[in-house]
Design an enzyme around this catalytic site. Structure first.
Site, mmCIF file in Angstrom:
data_model
loop_
_atom_site.group_PDB
_atom_site.id
_atom_site.type_symbol
_atom_site.label_atom_id
_atom_site.label_comp_id
_atom_site.label_asym_id
_atom_site.label_seq_id
_atom_site.Cartn_x
_atom_site.Cartn_y
_atom_site.Cartn_z
ATOM 1 N N GLU A 87 0.815 -1.212 0.000
ATOM 2 C CA GLU A 87 0.000 0.000 0.000
ATOM 3 C C GLU A 87 0.854 1.269 0.000
ATOM 4 O O GLU A 87 0.584 2.201 -0.762
ATOM 5 C CB GLU A 87 -0.942 0.004 1.217
ATOM 6 N N HIS A 128 1.675 1.266 -4.184
ATOM 7 C CA HIS A 128 0.780 2.259 -4.776
ATOM 8 C C HIS A 128 1.297 3.689 -4.586
ATOM 9 O O HIS A 128 0.950 4.579 -5.355
ATOM 10 C CB HIS A 128 -0.613 2.136 -4.167
ATOM 11 N N GLU A 141 -1.940 -3.459 -9.387
ATOM 12 C CA GLU A 141 -1.883 -4.370 -8.242
ATOM 13 C C GLU A 141 -0.662 -5.276 -8.340
ATOM 14 O O GLU A 141 -0.007 -5.566 -7.341
ATOM 15 C CB GLU A 141 -3.164 -5.197 -8.143
#
Length: 323
Positions: free
Chosen positions: A124, A128, A181
């Site tokens: 995360e 990202h 992802e």
């Protein structure tokens, strides 16, 4: 699309670890396998909170959330991370784990949750949250130096970028979610081998090595389980994360040198089965370089809006034949 809603309580101890990871991020980002020119000009430190879910309304429960989903906003305004810490333990049965060898069962059972916490944090925050998109504004001004920045894959000047009205989602369309992802998952397993990162989560020495091994084992096993989410009839994947995990498995199988092998076995029901053998002694020497090369390609294609090259690469690792 759908709406989601959930009730949760803050896990203060784990949130403190994630906050420490956030503070360490500026020194960790340079460890990723691309030049500094492909990284955001300024890392906008997000809030990162670990929650234990009491109730969740929706078609599926994620293990982590990075918001907003709009990459152009993450680039300039920042983002927020949430880890749903008890999702994995609540979803995992206590029985035998499929596709794992007998000698890995107990270690996997004991460390799957700590390993997944590390993976979610890296996925995360530094997955990202990393990487720059090359673009031009409405006046044609580029957000990078076209005279000096080179593509590390070709050693040539940057040939493509996002127009002023383009976004990651509009350019990459149907492949955008899964490819992103996959990129974030690669960042997780790539960086989980760094002792300083494992130490943030309280895993040092041999214990840290065990957690890193189980994290890679989680990913390889997930790559096999992902086949449940592939439709042979439509030749399409039905879940973005699982398509990405299958791609990672294929990359590691291709790396060779005995890093990952699929052993034919006979299950307890007498039927043919498979077991994953991951050679933990080759994670740093074979696995990390293989993932690093793959990850660099994804980031370069993402940064330069090269959807053709990205799609070709991804199709290579997620396409399935009839056998």
């Amino acid at each position: 699309g759908e709406f989601e809603g959930f009730v949760a309580v803050v896990d203060k101890m784990m949130s403190a670890k994630f906050s420490k990871l956030v503070e360490s991020a500026p020194s960790l980002l340079p460890l990723l396998p691309w030049p500094s020119s492909f990284e955001k000009d300024t890392f906008l430190k997000p809030d990162f909170t670990s929650l234990d879910v009491v109730a969740f309304g929706g078609s599926g429960i994620p293990a982590g959330i990075n918001i907003p989903n709009y990459d152009d906003i993450r680039q300039t305004e920042g983002f927020k991370n949430v880890s749903l810490g008890n999702v994995l333990s609540a979803a995992t049965a206590d029985g035998k784990f499929s596709f794992l060898r007998a000698e890995d069962q107990e270690l996997f059972r004991r460390l799957k949750s700590p390993a997944f916490e590390v993976q979610v944090g890296l996925h995360e925050l530094l997955g990202h949250g990393s990487g720059k998109l090359f673009s031009e504004d409405e006046n044609g001004k580029l957000n990078f130096d076209s005279a000096t920045v080179c593509n590390p894959l070709t050693q040539e000047k940057i040939q493509s970028w996002y127009g002023h009205s383009d976004t990651w989602d509009t350019v990459f369309s149907s492949v955008a979610a899964s490819l992103e992802e996959c990129r974030a998952e690669c960042v997780g397993i790539y960086l989980c081998l760094v002792p300083e990162i494992l130490s943030i989560f309280g895993h040092d020495g041999d214990a840290g090595s065990d957690v890193a091994y189980v994290n890679w084992l989680l990913m390889v096993r997930a790559g096999l389980l992902a086949l449940e989410y592939y439709s042979p009839e439509t030749q399409a994947w039905k879940q973005a994360h699982m398509q990405g995990r299958h791609a990672i498995l294929r990359v590691l199988l291709e790396a060779g040198d005995g890093l990952v092998t699929l052993e034919r076995t006979v299950g307890e029901d007498g039927e043919p089965d498979y077991a994953v053998h991951l050679d933990r002694t080759k994670l740093a020497s074979v696995g990390k370089p293989a993932i690093g090369t793959f990850l660099q390609k994804i980031q370069v294609y993402k940064a330069t809006a090269d959807v053709k090259a990205a799609s070709s690469l991804y199709d290579c690792y997620t396409g399935l034949s009839g056998d």
